[in-house]
Design an enzyme around this catalytic site. Structure first.
Site, PDB file in Angstrom:
ATOM      1  N   GLY A  78     -11.788   4.179  -0.019  1.00 23.13           N
ATOM      2  CA  GLY A  78     -12.365   4.438   0.637  1.00 23.13           C
ATOM      3  C   GLY A  78     -13.793   4.302   1.370  1.00 23.13           C
ATOM      4  O   GLY A  78     -14.334   4.600   1.130  1.00 23.13           O
TER       5      GLY A  78
ATOM      6  N   ASP B  46      -8.197  -7.857   0.237  1.00 21.59           N
ATOM      7  CA  ASP B  46      -7.134  -7.844   0.965  1.00 21.59           C
ATOM      8  C   ASP B  46      -8.002  -7.537   2.482  1.00 21.59           C
ATOM      9  O   ASP B  46      -8.492  -6.267   2.042  1.00 21.59           O
ATOM     10  CB  ASP B  46      -5.889  -6.948   1.154  1.00 21.59           C
ATOM     11  CG  ASP B  46      -6.277  -5.306   1.851  1.00 21.59           C
ATOM     12  OD1 ASP B  46      -5.629  -4.887   2.686  1.00 21.59           O
ATOM     13  OD2 ASP B  46      -6.810  -4.821   0.665  1.00 21.59           O
TER      14      ASP B  46
ATOM     15  N   HIS C 249      -6.241 -21.435  10.122  1.00 27.49           N
ATOM     16  CA  HIS C 249      -7.568 -21.488   9.543  1.00 27.49           C
ATOM     17  C   HIS C 249      -8.213 -20.265   9.044  1.00 27.49           C
ATOM     18  O   HIS C 249      -8.613 -20.655   7.570  1.00 27.49           O
ATOM     19  CB  HIS C 249      -7.996 -21.997  10.475  1.00 27.49           C
ATOM     20  CG  HIS C 249      -9.769 -22.457  10.306  1.00 27.49           C
ATOM     21  ND1 HIS C 249     -10.518 -23.463  10.079  1.00 27.49           N
ATOM     22  CD2 HIS C 249     -10.487 -21.162  10.462  1.00 27.49           C
ATOM     23  CE1 HIS C 249     -11.542 -23.177   9.420  1.00 27.49           C
ATOM     24  NE2 HIS C 249     -11.793 -21.768   9.979  1.00 27.49           N
TER      25      HIS C 249
ATOM     26  N   GLN D 162     -11.765   7.026  -5.218  1.00 24.91           N
ATOM     27  CA  GLN D 162     -11.774   7.820  -4.419  1.00 24.91           C
ATOM     28  C   GLN D 162     -13.441   8.531  -4.565  1.00 24.91           C
ATOM     29  O   GLN D 162     -14.101   8.432  -5.764  1.00 24.91           O
ATOM     30  CB  GLN D 162     -10.872   8.971  -3.623  1.00 24.91           C
ATOM     31  CG  GLN D 162      -9.721   7.944  -2.716  1.00 24.91           C
ATOM     32  CD  GLN D 162     -10.504   7.368  -1.761  1.00 24.91           C
ATOM     33  OE1 GLN D 162     -11.268   6.941  -1.310  1.00 24.91           O
ATOM     34  NE2 GLN D 162      -9.670   6.362  -1.352  1.00 24.91           N
TER      35      GLN D 162
ATOM     36  N   ASP E   3      -2.805   8.098  -2.033  1.00 19.48           N
ATOM     37  CA  ASP E   3      -4.228   9.152  -1.918  1.00 19.48           C
ATOM     38  C   ASP E   3      -4.640   9.509  -0.902  1.00 19.48           C
ATOM     39  O   ASP E   3      -3.648   9.205   0.632  1.00 19.48           O
ATOM     40  CB  ASP E   3      -5.141   8.445  -2.601  1.00 19.48           C
ATOM     41  CG  ASP E   3      -5.587   6.855  -2.156  1.00 19.48           C
ATOM     42  OD1 ASP E   3      -4.723   6.501  -0.938  1.00 19.48           O
ATOM     43  OD2 ASP E   3      -6.750   6.501  -2.236  1.00 19.48           O
TER      44      ASP E   3
ATOM     45  N   ASP F 245       0.880  -0.941   0.141  1.00 21.54           N
ATOM     46  CA  ASP F 245       0.299  -0.014  -0.238  1.00 21.54           C
ATOM     47  C   ASP F 245       0.872   1.175   0.253  1.00 21.54           C
ATOM     48  O   ASP F 245       2.130   1.356   0.374  1.00 21.54           O
ATOM     49  CB  ASP F 245      -1.371   0.106   1.063  1.00 21.54           C
ATOM     50  CG  ASP F 245       0.094  -0.121   2.506  1.00 21.54           C
ATOM     51  OD1 ASP F 245       0.409   0.470   2.504  1.00 21.54           O
ATOM     52  OD2 ASP F 245      -1.083  -0.043   3.511  1.00 21.54           O
ATOM     53  N   SER F 246       0.254   2.428   0.145  1.00 21.76           N
ATOM     54  CA  SER F 246       0.965   3.611  -0.007  1.00 21.76           C
ATOM     55  C   SER F 246       1.532   4.423   1.122  1.00 21.76           C
ATOM     56  O   SER F 246       2.569   5.218   1.210  1.00 21.76           O
ATOM     57  CB  SER F 246       0.294   4.548  -1.086  1.00 21.76           C
ATOM     58  OG  SER F 246      -1.384   5.149  -0.626  1.00 21.76           O
ATOM     59  N   GLY F 247       0.874   3.580   2.320  1.00 20.22           N
ATOM     60  CA  GLY F 247       0.797   4.489   3.501  1.00 20.22           C
ATOM     61  C   GLY F 247      -0.280   5.359   3.583  1.00 20.22           C
ATOM     62  O   GLY F 247       0.063   5.983   5.069  1.00 20.22           O
ATOM     63  N   GLY F 248      -1.000   5.254   2.823  1.00 23.75           N
ATOM     64  CA  GLY F 248      -1.818   6.706   2.934  1.00 23.75           C
ATOM     65  C   GLY F 248      -3.217   6.761   3.713  1.00 23.75           C
ATOM     66  O   GLY F 248      -3.177   7.308   4.267  1.00 23.75           O
TER      67      GLY F 248
END
Length: 377
Positions: free
Chosen positions: A221, A271, A341, A194, A146, A92-95
């Site tokens: 979002g 995810d 599991h 978004q 973003d 991910d971007s860290g955003g």
């Protein structure tokens, strides 16, 4: 990165395809276990391959940037070598992490300045620095930087946020053109749609994201507190607009029922921390429903906890009574088994969904599975 679409269900929008990266193929629809800080918490990489059968995992830019840091990451040769995982990785971007620190960050046109949750030190994430970090991590799929607006957001905030995300995306695209991967394999940029819960903003964002012609696209979002009907409506709206020839990734979703519903609307990739996080607290997802293994009713239940939606036990299956005992005595093996599991169940669920799409009876299968997975046992 390449994407091949094999089949689309005739009665729904469910799709089966294959994403091909330099680190391997990813059959879609797919669920991606979340490995925030260089590990899927409590799960060995060999177990991810052999028991969970994960095809791709996630890394978190914000957390890996802070620890172990990019000096160590580059010295190791990237995250694949650092954690000894030779399959595909998405970062991910860290955003999302930055914007979740509402009291610790400031957003400007340049990017987001934030205070570390570890020591309070100040840092700036911009579109360029976020992707620079993702270059250093070495992920096969990297996410555009973003802003993820909170829910609810008023229309003006949501619209301004969307346009900021679009401007940042143009900088991300340029950075990818001007830079190269550090470790000799290709990296694909996914822009993020978004627009909060406003259909017209989502439509505009999808059209803008599609115009950037990147290898794949993401829907962001959602799963941020909105009603479930909004999640499904917006997912359908976005999938109807985003290019059919490119994979669609719905970020941060969700429960087994969420995933099945959104597969039927045309989403290819998912995810979520839910199966691992809830597993560590004794919540198990099964075809028959949701189990809280800490409840006394499981004390003498010697039926197997299996990780296959079709009911076939795996070689690592254990009884509900045994797992209840492990949680009751605070044995570390309990959360580990529960996590394995849940992740194996999620991966088996999307594999079966793919099979049903290819066979042409996904809709019938979906109705039967949904009736079970939403029950609380």
């Amino acid at each position: 990165m390449k994407f091949q679409l094999h089949h689309t269900d005739t009665k729904t929008s469910a799709r089966a395809g294959t994403v091909t990266t330099d680190h391997g193929e990813i059959p879609t629809p797919i669920f991606m276990p979340v490995g925030t800080i260089g590990t899927v918490k409590g799960v060995h990489q060999q177990e991810l391959k052999e028991q969970v059968k994960a095809k791709i995992i996630l890394g978190n830019t914000y957390h890996l940037y802070l620890r172990p840091g990019m000096e160590t990451m580059e010295a190791a040769g990237g995250l694949h070598k650092f954690m000894n995982w030779d399959g595909p990785i998405l970062t991910d971007s860290g955003g999302y992490q930055v914007f979740s620190l509402a009291h610790r960050r400031k957003i400007t046109e340049e990017g987001a300045t934030f205070a570390s949750h570890i020591d309070g030190s100040r840092h700036l994430f911009s579109p360029e620095s976020s992707l620079g970090i993702q270059r250093s991590i070495g992920a096969d799929i990297v996410m555009a930087f973003d802003e993820c607006p909170p829910y609810p957001s008023d229309r003006k905030y949501a619209e301004n946020s969307m346009h900021l995300t679009h401007r940042w995306l143009e900088r991300c695209v340029q950075f990818m053109k001007d830079s190269a991967s550090k470790y000799g394999h290709s990296q694909a940029l996914f822009p993020i749609v978004q627009g909060s819960s406003y259909d017209d903003l989502r439509t505009k964002s999808c059209e803008f994201i599609a115009s950037q012609d990147q290898p794949g696209n993401a829907i962001g979002g959602l799963s941020v507190g909105e009603p479930i009907e909004d999640m499904y409506r917006i997912s359908q709206l976005c999938c109807d607009i985003l290019p059919k020839e490119k994979p669609r990734y719905l970020m941060g979703v969700g429960t087994p029922a969420n995933i099945i519903e959104c597969i039927s609307r045309g989403v290819d990739m998912f995810d979520c921390v839910l199966p691992s996080r809830n597993g560590r607290h004794g919540v198990l997802y099964t075809r028959d429903g949701i189990i809280n293994i800490k409840n006394a009713r499981w004390r003498n239940d010697f039926s197997l906890i299996d990780a296959r939606p079709d009911g076939a036990p795996t070689s690592q299956a254990h009884t509900k009574a045994y797992l209840h005992h492990l949680f009751r005595v605070n044995e570390l093996l309990g959360p580990q088994i529960a996590t394995l599991h849940n992740l194996a169940f999620y991966l088996a669920l999307v594999r079966e969904a793919r099979e049903r799409i290819m066979l042409g009876d996904f809709g019938v299968w979906k109705a039967g599975v949904l009736a079970g997975v939403v029950r609380k046992l």
